[in-house]
Design an enzyme around this catalytic site. Structure first.
Site, short mmCIF file in Angstrom:
data_model
loop_
_atom_site.label_atom_id
_atom_site.label_comp_id
_atom_site.label_asym_id
_atom_site.label_seq_id
_atom_site.Cartn_x
_atom_site.Cartn_y
_atom_site.Cartn_z
CG ASN B 243 -0.30 0.08 2.51
OD1 ASN B 243 0.32 1.09 2.82
ND2 ASN B 243 -0.39 -0.97 3.31
CB CYS B 244 2.06 3.53 -1.82
SG CYS B 244 1.27 3.30 -3.40
CB VAL B 245 -3.45 5.19 -1.22
CG1 VAL B 245 -4.40 6.36 -1.36
CG2 VAL B 245 -3.34 4.48 -2.56
#
Lengths: 126, 428
Positions: B243-245
Site C-alpha cells: 500500500n502507498c495511498v
C-alpha cells in the site's frame, strides 16, 4: 440476495450490477453517505465501513457501501459509524472539481476494488 | 528461546559502479545494469532507470511506491521476504546482515492520484525518515495496457528482488555492530520475569484492496484471522507492504522490518516489562470482519496473559473503527491499552482527530496532524513523476506556484505521521 450496493460509481454498476443488486445514482460522495444514513435509521444494517479506503472523502468522488436489504431495529453502532463518517467527510474540502478522465477512472477502479474486497468476505457468495 | 542477530553494516555513501555491485568500506557500489536486469526479468516491466539520492541533495522522489531495506539471511532457517522471494520457512532466528543506512525506493505511476514524496533536503526532508537514508531509486514503467493490479504486483516484487540482491552483497562483510534479539516462549518468560508487567504489541495491518494491502508470509492480510507472530520474524521481512495511498501513515516494507514498537519493547524487555508477543490483525472493509478480528485481538491478548498492550494503527478513517474496537474489547478483558494513531484534525488542528472514539481509549500517542500544511520549495532534480503532485492526497488543484513551490498537507510525505513512531514529528 440479502444486500444492496449503494453507489455513485458507474464502474461498480457496470461491473457488479449483473451479479448483485446495485442501487446506483449519479449523486455526490456526501449524498451517498446520507442515503445510507437514512437507510440505517430505517432499520437496515450497515455491512461495510463508509470510509473504506485511504483515498480521502472529497478527493475521490466515488463511494460504494454495502447495506443489508432486510430491516429491523436500528443498530446504534451503525448509526454512530455513519454519522461520524459524514462529520469526517465534511472536514475535507472538495479538491478537484475538474478532474481528468484518466484520474476519474482510477478513482472508480479503487472504489471498485474496495467494495469487491468486502464481497469476498460474504460467505454465501464465495 | 529464539535468537536473531542483526549484523548492521553501516552504509555512509552510495555510488554507481561500472564493475559489479559491491559493499566496500561502508560504501554501497551499485551497477545500474545489474539492477535493471532484475527489474526487466518481469515481462510486465517495459523500462527501468536507476538513480541515487543522498541525504542533503536537492532531490525529490515521487510518487514513492515502497521503501525497502537491503538484508540477507546468513544463518538460520529461511530467507528474507518469505512467501515472496524466499520459501515460507518460519524466519526470525539465526543471523541477518543489514545494509544499515541504505534503502531501495521504488517509484512508478500506477494510478493518477498516486503520492508519496521524499525530499532529500529542505523543509520536507525533516518530515520523512527516508531523507536520511542513502537511496537507490528504481523507476519502472509498465508495458502498455497493463492493468493496475498487475502493475502494483510487478513494482512490489521488483523492489523486493532488488533489495535482496543488494542485501546479498553484505553476506560476507563483517558487520560494524551486531544487535541481538532474544525471545522466550511464554512459559520461559513467565518464569524469568514473574514480577514484570506482561505486555504485547497489537499491530493493525492495512487490508482493503488495491494499493491498500499488506501481506504476511505471502498471504493477503485481508484473508487472515488475527494471529500471533514472533517479533523477530518481522525483522526478516515476514510482513511486507502493498500500500502507498496516503503515504504519511502507511508502513512501507522498511518500517515493518524496523518497527520501532518492536525494537523499543525489546529494549525494555526484562527491565520494565515482559514483552510476551506480537499480535497482528487486519483492517478490512466488511464490518463483520472488523468485529471478528478485534474479538480475536482481545482473545489472544487475554490468552497471552497480558497486563497491557500497545496497539498501532495503519491509516485513517475506517481503521479508526478497528482501532476503537480493538481498544474497547481488550480493555474489557482488564488489559490496559496504549494506542498509537495519527490525526486528521483539519488544517487549523481544531477538528475532531479521529472518525471514532471511546472513553476506554484514554492513553493515546499521536504521530501528528496529517492535515498540517507545508510549502515544499523546488528541488533541482525530480526522480519519478512530479505531475502527480497536483492530484495526491494532501495536494489540491494548482498547488504549484510560479516559483515551483508546492503547497501540500504533510499527508503527502512518505512516513510523515507514521503510526509506529517511525517518524520525526514530536511535541518536544
Amino acid at each position: 440476495m440479502k444486500f444492496v450496493i449503494v453507489t455513485n460509481n458507474p464502474r461498480v454498476r457496470d461491473e457488479l450490477g449483473k451479479e448483485f443488486e446495485v442501487d446506483f445514482a449519479d449523486i455526490t460522495y456526501r449524498e451517498v453517505l446520507c442515503k445510507v444514513r437514512d437507510m440505517i435509521y430505517g432499520g437496515h444494517k450497515l455491512l461495510t465501513h463508509p470510509l473504506s479506503g485511504s483515498v480521502k472523502p472529497n478527493e475521490t468522488p466515488y463511494k460504494s457501501i454495502l447495506v443489508d436489504k432486510r430491516w429491523g431495529k436500528m443498530d446504534p453502532q451503525d448509526a454512530s459509524i455513519i454519522e461520524n463518517s459524514i462529520i469526517t467527510a465534511d472536514k475535507f474540502s472538495v479538491k478537484f472539481p475538474e478532474m481528468p478522465d484518466s484520474v476519474r477512472e482510477d478513482f472508480q477502479l479503487i472504489d471498485t476494488t474496495l467494495i469487491k474486497s468486502a464481497l469476498m468476505s460474504i460467505p454465501e457468495i464465495f | 528461546m529464539k535468537k536473531l542477530e542483526l549484523g548492521n553494516i553501516l552504509i555512509h555513501d552510495v555510488q554507481f559502479s561500472n564493475e559489479g555491485s559491491k559493499v566496500e568500506n561502508g560504501v554501497l557500489y551499485v551497477n545500474k545494469e545489474e539492477i535493471c536486469k532484475i527489474a526487466l526479468e518481469d515481462e510486465n516491466i517495459a523500462s527501468c532507470e536507476v538513480f541515487l539520492a543522498r541525504p542533503g541533495e536537492s532531490v525529490r522522489i515521487t510518487p514513492v511506491k515502497d521503501v525497502i531495506e537491503p538484508r540477507v539471511k546468513v544463518e538460520g532457517k529461511g530467507g528474507i521476504f518469505p512467501g515472496w522471494i524466499a520459501k515460507v520457512d518460519t524466519v526470525g532466528e539465526g543471523r541477518t546482515h543489514v545494509l544499515k543506512g541504505a534503502a531501495v525506493v521504488t517509484t512508478g505511476k500506477i494510478v493518477g492520484f498516486q503520492e508519496g514524496i521524499i525530499d532529500m533536503s529542505g523543509p520536507g526532508a525533516d518530515y520523512t525518515p527516508f531523507s536520511k537514508t542513502y537511496n537507490v531509486v528504481v523507476k519502472m514503467e509498465p508495458v502498455e495496457g497493463l492493468k493496475q493490479h498487475e502493475h502494483e504486483y510487478a513494482l512490489r516484487i521488483a523492489g523486493f528482488k532488488i533489495a535482496c540482491f543488494l542485501g546479498e552483497l553484505g553476506r560476507n562483510v563483517t558487520p560494524d555492530e551486531v544487535k541481538t534479539y532474544e525471545f522466550d516462549n511464554i512459559v520461559e518468560s513467565a518464569a524469568k520475569y514473574p514480577n514484570l508487567p506482561r505486555v504485547a504489541y497489537v499491530q493493525m495491518l492495512q487490508s482493503q484492496g488495491l494499493l491498500h494491502d499488506t501481506y504476511v508470509y505471502g498471504v493477503d492480510a485481508k484473508k487472515t484471522l488475527t494471529t500471533i507472530i514472533t517479533p523477530t520474524e518481522v525483522m526478516d521481512g515476514a510482513i511486507v507492504s502493498g500500500n502507498c495511498v496516503s503515504s504519511c501513515d502507511k508502513n512501507p516494507t522498511y518500517v515493518h522490518m524496523n518497527n520501532p514498537v518492536v525494537t523499543d519493547l525489546f529494549e525494555q524487555h526484562g527491565k520494565t516489562l515482559n514483552f510476551v508477543g506480537m499480535i497482528i490483525t487486519n483492517e478490512n472493509v466488511y464490518l463483520a470482519d472488523k468485529e471478528r478480528s478485534s474479538n480475536w485481538s482481545a482473545k489472544l491478548a487475554k490468552y497471552l496473559g497480558c497486563d497491557g498492550v500497545i496497539i498501532s494503527q495503519e491509516g485513517f478513517g475506517n481503521p479508526d473503527t478497528d482501532l476503537i474496537m480493538n481498544t474497547k474489547k481488550i480493555e474489557a478483558e482488564g488489559i490496559k491499552t496504549v494506542i498509537i494513531t495519527d490525526e486528521y484534525a483539519g488544517r487549523d488542528g481544531k477538528s475532531q482527530s479521529l472518525a471514532d472514539a471511546d472513553p476506554s481509549a484514554d492513553a493515546v500517542v499521536t504521530g501528528g496532524n496529517a492535515n498540517q500544511v507545508i510549502v515544499l520549495p523546488p528541488m533541482e532534480t525530480v526522480y519519478g513523476h512530479l505531475e502527480f503532485v497536483d492530484t495526491i492526497a494532501g495536494g489540491s488543484a494548482n498547488n504549484i506556484d510560479a516559483h515551483g513551490n508546492i503547497t501540500v498537507e504533510i499527508q503527502a510525505i512518505t512516513g510523515a505521521t507514521n503510526e509506529t513512531g517511525f517518524n520525526y514529528l514530536s511535541a518536544r
